[in-house]
Motif scaffolding. Sequence first.
Motif, short mmCIF file in Angstrom:
data_model
loop_
_atom_site.label_atom_id
_atom_site.label_comp_id
_atom_site.label_asym_id
_atom_site.label_seq_id
_atom_site.Cartn_x
_atom_site.Cartn_y
_atom_site.Cartn_z
N ASN A 23 0.84 -1.19 0.00
CA ASN A 23 0.00 0.00 0.00
C ASN A 23 0.88 1.24 0.00
O ASN A 23 2.11 1.16 0.06
CB ASN A 23 -0.99 0.01 1.18
N VAL A 24 0.25 2.39 -0.11
CA VAL A 24 0.91 3.69 -0.05
C VAL A 24 0.36 4.38 1.19
O VAL A 24 -0.83 4.70 1.24
CB VAL A 24 0.61 4.53 -1.31
N THR A 25 1.22 4.57 2.20
CA THR A 25 0.79 5.18 3.46
C THR A 25 1.62 6.43 3.72
O THR A 25 2.84 6.32 3.94
CB THR A 25 0.96 4.19 4.63
N PRO A 26 1.00 7.61 3.69
CA PRO A 26 1.75 8.83 3.96
C PRO A 26 2.32 8.81 5.38
O PRO A 26 1.66 8.34 6.31
CB PRO A 26 0.70 9.94 3.83
N ASP A 27 3.54 9.33 5.53
CA ASP A 27 4.12 9.44 6.87
C ASP A 27 3.31 10.44 7.69
O ASP A 27 3.20 10.29 8.91
CB ASP A 27 5.59 9.87 6.78
N SER A 28 2.74 11.44 7.04
CA SER A 28 1.84 12.42 7.68
C SER A 28 0.61 12.55 6.80
O SER A 28 0.62 13.29 5.82
CB SER A 28 2.53 13.78 7.81
N GLN A 29 -0.45 11.83 7.14
CA GLN A 29 -1.64 11.85 6.30
C GLN A 29 -2.39 13.17 6.48
O GLN A 29 -2.53 13.66 7.60
CB GLN A 29 -2.56 10.67 6.65
N SER A 30 -2.82 13.73 5.38
CA SER A 30 -3.59 14.97 5.38
C SER A 30 -4.42 15.00 4.11
O SER A 30 -4.31 14.11 3.27
CB SER A 30 -2.66 16.19 5.43
N ASN A 32 -3.80 16.79 1.77
CA ASN A 32 -2.85 17.00 0.69
C ASN A 32 -2.27 15.70 0.16
O ASN A 32 -1.68 15.69 -0.92
CB ASN A 32 -1.72 17.93 1.14
N PHE A 33 -2.38 14.62 0.95
CA PHE A 33 -1.87 13.31 0.52
C PHE A 33 -2.55 12.23 1.33
O PHE A 33 -2.28 12.06 2.51
CB PHE A 33 -0.35 13.25 0.69
N GLU A 34 -3.44 11.50 0.69
CA GLU A 34 -4.18 10.43 1.34
C GLU A 34 -3.67 9.10 0.81
O GLU A 34 -3.33 8.97 -0.36
CB GLU A 34 -5.67 10.58 1.07
N GLY A 35 -3.63 8.10 1.68
CA GLY A 35 -3.07 6.80 1.33
C GLY A 35 -4.05 5.86 0.67
O GLY A 35 -5.23 6.16 0.51
N SER A 36 -3.51 4.71 0.31
CA SER A 36 -4.30 3.69 -0.39
C SER A 36 -4.65 2.54 0.55
O SER A 36 -4.09 2.40 1.63
CB SER A 36 -3.49 3.13 -1.56
N GLN A 37 -5.55 1.72 0.07
CA GLN A 37 -5.81 0.43 0.68
C GLN A 37 -4.71 -0.52 0.23
O GLN A 37 -3.88 -0.17 -0.62
CB GLN A 37 -7.18 -0.11 0.23
N LEU A 38 -4.70 -1.74 0.76
CA LEU A 38 -3.76 -2.74 0.27
C LEU A 38 -4.07 -3.06 -1.19
O LEU A 38 -5.23 -3.21 -1.57
CB LEU A 38 -3.83 -4.02 1.11
N LEU A 39 -3.03 -3.11 -1.99
CA LEU A 39 -3.17 -3.38 -3.42
C LEU A 39 -2.66 -4.77 -3.74
O LEU A 39 -1.55 -5.14 -3.32
CB LEU A 39 -2.35 -2.36 -4.23
#
Length: 73
Positions: A23-30, A32-39
Amino acid sequence: PAKISVKKGSTVTWTNQDSVQHNVTPDSQSQNFEGSQLLNKGESYSFTFNAVGTYSYHCTPHPSMQGSVEVTE
């Protein structure tokens, strides 16, 4: 690549080409950058970066997998 640079308003797409989930997980979620589910293999996640800055991220199941997106004007 571990680091990329894009212009504000660009969409970045990550595609899992591995046999295990990532997945794509931001170190600081906001907003401005939201993460993904498991791909799963072959699945993609896209995010449009609309704010200038540097956005670091990692894979939750594999924290040594890290990267960053630098967004410029």
